[in-house]
Design a protein around this motif. Structure first.
Motif, PDB file in Angstrom:
ATOM      1  N   PHE A 190       0.833  -1.195   0.000  1.00  0.00           N
ATOM      2  CA  PHE A 190       0.000   0.000   0.000  1.00  0.00           C
ATOM      3  C   PHE A 190       0.874   1.254   0.000  1.00  0.00           C
ATOM      4  N   ALA A 191       0.438   2.267  -0.730  1.00  0.00           N
ATOM      5  CA  ALA A 191       1.099   3.565  -0.675  1.00  0.00           C
ATOM      6  C   ALA A 191       0.909   4.150   0.729  1.00  0.00           C
ATOM      7  N   THR A 192       1.924   4.854   1.201  1.00  0.00           N
ATOM      8  CA  THR A 192       1.889   5.397   2.561  1.00  0.00           C
ATOM      9  C   THR A 192       1.782   6.911   2.599  1.00  0.00           C
ATOM     10  N   GLY A 193       2.110   7.571   1.480  1.00  0.00           N
ATOM     11  CA  GLY A 193       2.139   9.026   1.494  1.00  0.00           C
ATOM     12  C   GLY A 193       3.362   9.607   2.168  1.00  0.00           C
ATOM     13  N   VAL A 194       4.244   8.747   2.658  1.00  0.00           N
ATOM     14  CA  VAL A 194       5.405   9.202   3.432  1.00  0.00           C
ATOM     15  C   VAL A 194       6.591   9.449   2.501  1.00  0.00           C
ATOM     16  N   ASN A 195       7.190  10.630   2.622  1.00  0.00           N
ATOM     17  CA  ASN A 195       8.426  10.972   1.928  1.00  0.00           C
ATOM     18  C   ASN A 195       9.406  11.495   2.968  1.00  0.00           C
ATOM     19  N   GLY A 196      10.400  10.695   3.309  1.00  0.00           N
ATOM     20  CA  GLY A 196      11.352  11.140   4.335  1.00  0.00           C
ATOM     21  C   GLY A 196      10.663  11.319   5.672  1.00  0.00           C
ATOM     22  N   THR A 197      10.852  12.490   6.256  1.00  0.00           N
ATOM     23  CA  THR A 197      10.258  12.767   7.579  1.00  0.00           C
ATOM     24  C   THR A 197       9.010  13.622   7.464  1.00  0.00           C
ATOM     25  N   ASP A 198       8.573  13.906   6.244  1.00  0.00           N
ATOM     26  CA  ASP A 198       7.368  14.721   6.077  1.00  0.00           C
ATOM     27  C   ASP A 198       6.140  13.962   6.557  1.00  0.00           C
ATOM     28  N   ALA A 199       5.112  14.714   6.924  1.00  0.00           N
ATOM     29  CA  ALA A 199       3.831  14.104   7.285  1.00  0.00           C
ATOM     30  C   ALA A 199       3.250  13.428   6.052  1.00  0.00           C
ATOM     31  N   PRO A 200       2.461  12.366   6.236  1.00  0.00           N
ATOM     32  CA  PRO A 200       1.883  11.668   5.079  1.00  0.00           C
ATOM     33  C   PRO A 200       1.136  12.627   4.149  1.00  0.00           C
ATOM     34  N   LEU A 201       1.399  12.487   2.859  1.00  0.00           N
ATOM     35  CA  LEU A 201       0.755  13.330   1.860  1.00  0.00           C
ATOM     36  C   LEU A 201      -0.579  12.700   1.463  1.00  0.00           C
ATOM     37  N   MET A 202      -1.593  13.528   1.374  1.00  0.00           N
ATOM     38  CA  MET A 202      -2.936  13.031   1.107  1.00  0.00           C
ATOM     39  C   MET A 202      -3.515  13.697  -0.133  1.00  0.00           C
ATOM     40  N   ASP A 203      -4.395  12.949  -0.810  1.00  0.00           N
ATOM     41  CA  ASP A 203      -5.243  13.493  -1.862  1.00  0.00           C
ATOM     42  C   ASP A 203      -6.669  13.192  -1.429  1.00  0.00           C
ATOM     43  N   GLY A 204      -7.238  14.123  -0.686  1.00  0.00           N
ATOM     44  CA  GLY A 204      -8.508  13.837  -0.032  1.00  0.00           C
ATOM     45  C   GLY A 204      -8.270  12.829   1.070  1.00  0.00           C
ATOM     46  N   THR A 205      -8.920  11.668   0.958  1.00  0.00           N
ATOM     47  CA  THR A 205      -8.701  10.605   1.939  1.00  0.00           C
ATOM     48  C   THR A 205      -7.701   9.561   1.444  1.00  0.00           C
ATOM     49  N   ARG A 206      -7.177   9.757   0.257  1.00  0.00           N
ATOM     50  CA  ARG A 206      -6.251   8.789  -0.338  1.00  0.00           C
ATOM     51  C   ARG A 206      -4.811   9.160  -0.018  1.00  0.00           C
ATOM     52  N   LEU A 207      -4.046   8.187   0.459  1.00  0.00           N
ATOM     53  CA  LEU A 207      -2.615   8.393   0.666  1.00  0.00           C
ATOM     54  C   LEU A 207      -1.909   8.410  -0.679  1.00  0.00           C
ATOM     55  N   ARG A 208      -1.106   9.432  -0.906  1.00  0.00           N
ATOM     56  CA  ARG A 208      -0.448   9.568  -2.193  1.00  0.00           C
ATOM     57  C   ARG A 208       0.759   8.648  -2.308  1.00  0.00           C
ATOM     58  N   LEU A 209       1.078   8.286  -3.549  1.00  0.00           N
ATOM     59  CA  LEU A 209       2.266   7.493  -3.842  1.00  0.00           C
ATOM     60  C   LEU A 209       3.491   8.402  -3.807  1.00  0.00           C
ATOM     61  N   THR A 210       4.561   7.955  -3.159  1.00  0.00           N
ATOM     62  CA  THR A 210       5.771   8.761  -3.020  1.00  0.00           C
ATOM     63  C   THR A 210       6.997   7.987  -3.507  1.00  0.00           C
ATOM     64  N   TYR A 211       8.103   8.711  -3.571  1.00  0.00           N
ATOM     65  CA  TYR A 211       9.369   8.065  -3.942  1.00  0.00           C
ATOM     66  C   TYR A 211       9.740   6.983  -2.921  1.00  0.00           C
ATOM     67  N   ASP A 212       9.503   7.268  -1.633  1.00  0.00           N
ATOM     68  CA  ASP A 212       9.771   6.260  -0.608  1.00  0.00           C
ATOM     69  C   ASP A 212       8.980   4.982  -0.861  1.00  0.00           C
ATOM     70  N   ASP A 213       7.738   5.140  -1.333  1.00  0.00           N
ATOM     71  CA  ASP A 213       6.915   3.965  -1.643  1.00  0.00           C
ATOM     72  C   ASP A 213       7.511   3.159  -2.796  1.00  0.00           C
ATOM     73  N   LEU A 214       8.070   3.853  -3.794  1.00  0.00           N
ATOM     74  CA  LEU A 214       8.712   3.142  -4.899  1.00  0.00           C
ATOM     75  C   LEU A 214       9.914   2.342  -4.403  1.00  0.00           C
ATOM     76  N   VAL A 215      10.648   2.912  -3.445  1.00  0.00           N
ATOM     77  CA  VAL A 215      11.793   2.192  -2.875  1.00  0.00           C
ATOM     78  C   VAL A 215      11.304   0.970  -2.104  1.00  0.00           C
ATOM     79  N   ARG A 216      10.196   1.095  -1.386  1.00  0.00           N
ATOM     80  CA  ARG A 216       9.619  -0.051  -0.667  1.00  0.00           C
ATOM     81  C   ARG A 216       9.169  -1.130  -1.655  1.00  0.00           C
ATOM     82  N   LEU A 217       8.587  -0.700  -2.773  1.00  0.00           N
ATOM     83  CA  LEU A 217       8.175  -1.663  -3.794  1.00  0.00           C
ATOM     84  C   LEU A 217       9.398  -2.347  -4.396  1.00  0.00           C
ATOM     85  N   LYS A 218      10.461  -1.587  -4.595  1.00  0.00           N
ATOM     86  CA  LYS A 218      11.704  -2.160  -5.120  1.00  0.00           C
ATOM     87  C   LYS A 218      12.230  -3.240  -4.176  1.00  0.00           C
ATOM     88  N   ALA A 219      12.186  -2.971  -2.858  1.00  0.00           N
ATOM     89  CA  ALA A 219      12.640  -3.953  -1.873  1.00  0.00           C
ATOM     90  C   ALA A 219      11.754  -5.197  -1.897  1.00  0.00           C
TER      91      ALA A 219
END
Length: 307
Positions: free
Chosen positions: A143-172
């Motif tokens: 699942f996308a987390t909306g988390v990029n580094g130490t920033d608060a989770p990024l949202m699009d309404g109630t949806r957590l946005r996809l971030t670069y950190d999420d791509l790294v998690r998917l890569k792992a």
């Protein structure tokens, strides 16, 4: 009207289906070298099927061996059978006046809607078939987390946005699932693509400058594509059936796969034709088309999704 009207139009439809713009994320996926078998022709159970040889066999390698005789490893292979998806158009009526001369311009004008509909359906079904059913070690669904580094989770309404950190998690997750590093393809939903467009810090103009016909941008080891008709998953991360009604809690997926793990095959294209000569009241030629196509993983492995 030319006597060979049905054959001319069928040949043109086949050509347009073969040469039409492909979903770019399927580019380079080899067409399977397998004969198509047609079963139950002209019945409601008609099918196009293919058989291909397959094997999970891997040779064990001995390092600095001092034990003889060397152990024997028995070769084992198998056979995979695939049934191609069937796509049918509704009947189109064409008057004799419309087909006089049967020029390519006229053929394309009349058949364009049916050809476009077949292409839309077959590519939408293809990405749905490639997407994994649920999360497993070899088919990660995260699942996308909306988390990029130490920033608060990024949202699009109630949806957590996809971030670069999420791509790294998917890569792992792909690494854990033993996806080959070469040619990992990530097909992003429109929402996820837009999420990355907003992340100018990590992506700059890499996505903004993406244009049809240019190489897909490569980020975090993924060749990135986007497609508008992506599959949906339940809130629990289980893929919904193709064509199922979308619920409010369902999530649209972005799908990752390795090119060499995907099978693609184009089957038969058939034309059904009733000439105007047999229809004195309407004086129309009735046309319908049937097309077979398949894109699917060879096995439930080296495919994944992020929701």
């Amino acid at each position: 009207m030319p006597a060979n009207f049905p054959e001319i139009w069928l040949d043109r439809v086949i050509e347009n289906l073969d040469n039409a713009d492909q979903a770019p994320w399927l580019d380079g996926v080899a067409e399977l070298d397998a004969d198509v078998s047609q079963l139950g022709e002209n019945t409601v159970t008609e099918k196009n099927i293919i058989h291909i040889a397959a094997t999970d066999f891997e040779v064990d390698v001995l390092i600095n061996n001092t034990t003889y005789p060397i152990p024997v490893q028995v070769y084992d292979d198998g056979d995979l059978q695939f049934s191609l998806d069937k796509y049918q158009t509704k009947v189109v009526t064409v008057s004799d006046d419309q087909v006089l001369g049967a020029s390519y311009d006229k053929i394309d004008k009349v058949t364009k809607a049916g050809t476009r509909a077949i292409l839309t359906e077959k590519f939408e079904k293809a990405i749905h078939s490639i997407a994994p059913q649920e999360n497993t070690a070899k088919t990660p669904v995260i699942f996308a987390t909306g988390v990029n580094g130490t920033d608060a989770p990024l949202m699009d309404g109630t949806r957590l946005r996809l971030t670069y950190d999420d791509l790294v998690r998917l890569k792992a997750a792909c690494k854990s699932g033993k996806f080959p590093l070469k040619d990992r393809r990530l097909v992003l939903s429109e929402d996820h693509w837009n999420d990355l467009l907003l992340d100018r810090k990590n992506f700059g103009d890499k996505l903004v400058n993406y244009a049809e016909g240019t190489p897909a941008p490569k980020i975090a080891g993924f060749n990135l594509y986007t497609y508008e008709n992506m599959p949906y998953y339940t809130a629990a991360g289980v893929k919904k059936a193709y064509g199922a009604v979308v619920a409010g809690t369902d999530k649209v997926a972005s799908v990752v796969f390795c090119k060499d793990g995907i099978a693609k095959k184009t089957g038969n294209t058939k034309q059904y034709f009733a000439p105007a000569a047999t229809n004195p009241t309407g004086q129309t030629n009735d046309l319908a088309y049937r097309h077979y196509f398949l894109a699917t993983p060879f096995r439930a492995e080296k495919i994944g999704a992020i929701l």
